[in-house]
Write a protein that holds these residues in place. Structure first.
Motif, PDB file in Angstrom:
ATOM      1  N   GLU A   1       1.784  31.543  19.302  1.00 61.59           N
ATOM      2  CA  GLU A   1       0.909  32.488  19.994  1.00 61.59           C
ATOM      3  C   GLU A   1       1.544  33.872  19.963  1.00 61.59           C
ATOM      4  O   GLU A   1       2.718  34.027  20.308  1.00 61.59           O
ATOM      5  CB  GLU A   1       0.684  32.081  21.459  1.00 61.59           C
ATOM      6  N   TRP A   2       0.758  34.859  19.525  1.00 61.32           N
ATOM      7  CA  TRP A   2       1.198  36.252  19.586  1.00 61.32           C
ATOM      8  C   TRP A   2       0.325  36.959  20.604  1.00 61.32           C
ATOM      9  O   TRP A   2      -0.899  36.836  20.574  1.00 61.32           O
ATOM     10  CB  TRP A   2       1.094  36.934  18.217  1.00 61.32           C
ATOM     11  N   ARG A   3       0.960  37.697  21.499  1.00 61.27           N
ATOM     12  CA  ARG A   3       0.249  38.344  22.607  1.00 61.27           C
ATOM     13  C   ARG A   3      -0.073  39.788  22.205  1.00 61.27           C
ATOM     14  O   ARG A   3       0.815  40.547  21.854  1.00 61.27           O
ATOM     15  CB  ARG A   3       1.101  38.280  23.874  1.00 61.27           C
ATOM     16  N   VAL A   4      -1.346  40.123  22.287  1.00 56.89           N
ATOM     17  CA  VAL A   4      -1.840  41.385  21.722  1.00 56.89           C
ATOM     18  C   VAL A   4      -2.444  42.270  22.808  1.00 56.89           C
ATOM     19  O   VAL A   4      -3.166  41.768  23.671  1.00 56.89           O
ATOM     20  CB  VAL A   4      -2.941  41.093  20.674  1.00 56.89           C
ATOM     21  N   VAL A   5      -2.140  43.569  22.743  1.00 64.06           N
ATOM     22  CA  VAL A   5      -2.916  44.532  23.525  1.00 64.06           C
ATOM     23  C   VAL A   5      -3.743  45.379  22.555  1.00 64.06           C
ATOM     24  O   VAL A   5      -3.271  45.741  21.477  1.00 64.06           O
ATOM     25  CB  VAL A   5      -2.043  45.446  24.417  1.00 64.06           C
TER      26      VAL A   5
ATOM     27  N   THR B   1      -3.752  36.383  20.741  1.00 63.86           N
ATOM     28  CA  THR B   1      -4.462  36.302  22.017  1.00 63.86           C
ATOM     29  C   THR B   1      -4.412  37.663  22.702  1.00 63.86           C
ATOM     30  O   THR B   1      -3.335  38.245  22.842  1.00 63.86           O
ATOM     31  CB  THR B   1      -3.757  35.281  22.948  1.00 63.86           C
ATOM     32  N   ILE B   2      -5.568  38.148  23.114  1.00 56.36           N
ATOM     33  CA  ILE B   2      -5.609  39.458  23.778  1.00 56.36           C
ATOM     34  C   ILE B   2      -5.176  39.311  25.230  1.00 56.36           C
ATOM     35  O   ILE B   2      -5.761  38.525  25.972  1.00 56.36           O
ATOM     36  CB  ILE B   2      -7.023  40.059  23.692  1.00 56.36           C
ATOM     37  N   VAL B   3      -4.122  40.044  25.608  1.00 52.55           N
ATOM     38  CA  VAL B   3      -3.662  39.988  26.996  1.00 52.55           C
ATOM     39  C   VAL B   3      -4.022  41.256  27.774  1.00 52.55           C
ATOM     40  O   VAL B   3      -3.903  41.271  28.996  1.00 52.55           O
ATOM     41  CB  VAL B   3      -2.135  39.717  27.092  1.00 52.55           C
TER      42      VAL B   3
ATOM     43  N   LYS C   1       4.651  40.876  28.613  1.00 49.61           N
ATOM     44  CA  LYS C   1       5.401  40.725  27.358  1.00 49.61           C
ATOM     45  C   LYS C   1       4.507  40.612  26.118  1.00 49.61           C
ATOM     46  O   LYS C   1       4.581  39.624  25.380  1.00 49.61           O
ATOM     47  CB  LYS C   1       6.334  39.511  27.440  1.00 49.61           C
ATOM     48  N   PRO C   2       3.663  41.612  25.877  1.00 48.75           N
ATOM     49  CA  PRO C   2       2.876  41.588  24.636  1.00 48.75           C
ATOM     50  C   PRO C   2       3.779  41.793  23.420  1.00 48.75           C
ATOM     51  O   PRO C   2       4.825  42.429  23.510  1.00 48.75           O
ATOM     52  CB  PRO C   2       1.904  42.762  24.805  1.00 48.75           C
ATOM     53  N   ASP C   3       3.353  41.212  22.274  1.00 48.28           N
ATOM     54  CA  ASP C   3       4.104  41.340  21.021  1.00 48.28           C
ATOM     55  C   ASP C   3       3.567  42.449  20.133  1.00 48.28           C
ATOM     56  O   ASP C   3       4.312  43.071  19.386  1.00 48.28           O
ATOM     57  CB  ASP C   3       3.992  40.020  20.230  1.00 48.28           C
TER      58      ASP C   3
END
Lengths: 208, 208
Positions: B82-86, B109-111, B144-146
């Protein structure tokens, strides 16, 4: 203007135009090759070489005169003309592109929107009726589109590109995540978001 | 796996994965370097070299075993995590990307969704409340978005990239039509539609 300029040169000319237009908006009169090089991530020797293709501009040490340079770059890049575009795939990507300010700025006008989904055909898409892709060749003889934007899945992309080429179009902007085979007289530019996403994923996974 | 693989190699690995997954869906068991080369527009020697980085697969003359190759390519490319995206810029481009099937497939995944427009902040964007970009650094310590997707105009892109880097993110997908300067430990991929449009315009204007 030389007949064949490398794609990489055309891409740099596009970048130069962006910065020259910004400088023009800020009211500047001249811009140096050093400044253009720094903004574009290249060397001033490369800038001078790229721009020398198109004749000489200004005087040594005084920089390039901005309005002339902007006009010349726009002319070289074929901007200021109208290009007639069909969107194939009446979804979000096509819609985002059609609303992208750069689309109109580049003189791109949508003349038709196509899909192969019977549930979509005939419906309204941002003011355009969605047409059956089977109609494209017939419509093209009348409407003479220049460019097809393919905003469709990978598995139908090659067959659709073949259909676009048979309809006489000579430029394709491809959003399908697959390379397309086309004749030499057709230009394809691919915007492959899957490749970019995997490039990021790779970099994060390997902690670069 | 070697520490640094060239971007061009990573791009070819992405292409191979696409065709290997299609072959898997069609129930094939093996795929040859010749077939992968033809589909990807490269040579079979290049395919063998690219894949040899990651250990040996299968037996000479029998082709690569498809499920193993798919698994290995996905692992190399960091997929399945999972990569956390803004998303920065609550407009159509970000929305098209968020709905692009590849986005979820890549584990993105959009955070959070951000904008700097007071008229947009607090409104709903595809199920996400639009946040003030000034909040990003604070939110990032908790969430902690990536990855940051920059779907904003060119003139604010560098300042926003600086803000994203200060907030600790190490990957940017840039839709602004401008190159970004970032530290070496941050990866930027640019999807520059203006460059692609100008490339098409150039080709049409010069009748290539």
């Amino acid at each position: 203007v030389p007949k064949h300029i490398a794609d990489s040169t055309v891409r740099r000319l596009s970048l130069y135009l962006r910065f020259v237009e910004e400088a023009l908006e800020r009211g500047l009169r001249t811009i140096s090759s050093d400044t253009l090089a720094e903004l574009s991530g290249t060397t001033s020797a490369q800038v001078r070489k790229d721009l020398s293709f198109f004749g000489s501009f200004g005087k040594r040490g005084l920089g390039y005169p901005i309005p002339e340079l902007a006009g010349r770059l726009r002319e070289i890049l074929g901007l200021g003309r109208e290009w007639r575009v069909v969107i194939v795939g009446a979804g979000r990507i096509g819609s985002a592109l059609a609303h992208y300010p750069g689309f109109a700025l580049h003189g791109f006008t949508i003349v038709g929107v196509y899909d192969n989904d019977a549930a979509k055909i005939g419906r309204n898409w941002d003011g355009h009726p969605i047409r059956d892709i089977a109609q494209l060749a017939r419509d093209a003889t009348r409407e003479k589109p220049d460019i097809a934007v393919l905003a469709i899945p990978a598995d139908t992309a090659q067959a659709t590109a073949d259909l676009v080429v048979r309809a006489g179009l000579r430029a394709i902007l491809n959003f399908a995540p697959t390379p397309l085979r086309v004749p030499d007289n057709v230009t394809v530019k691919t915007v492959n978001m899957a490749l970019e996403l995997e490039g990021l994923s790779y970099a994060l996974a390997h902690n670069r």
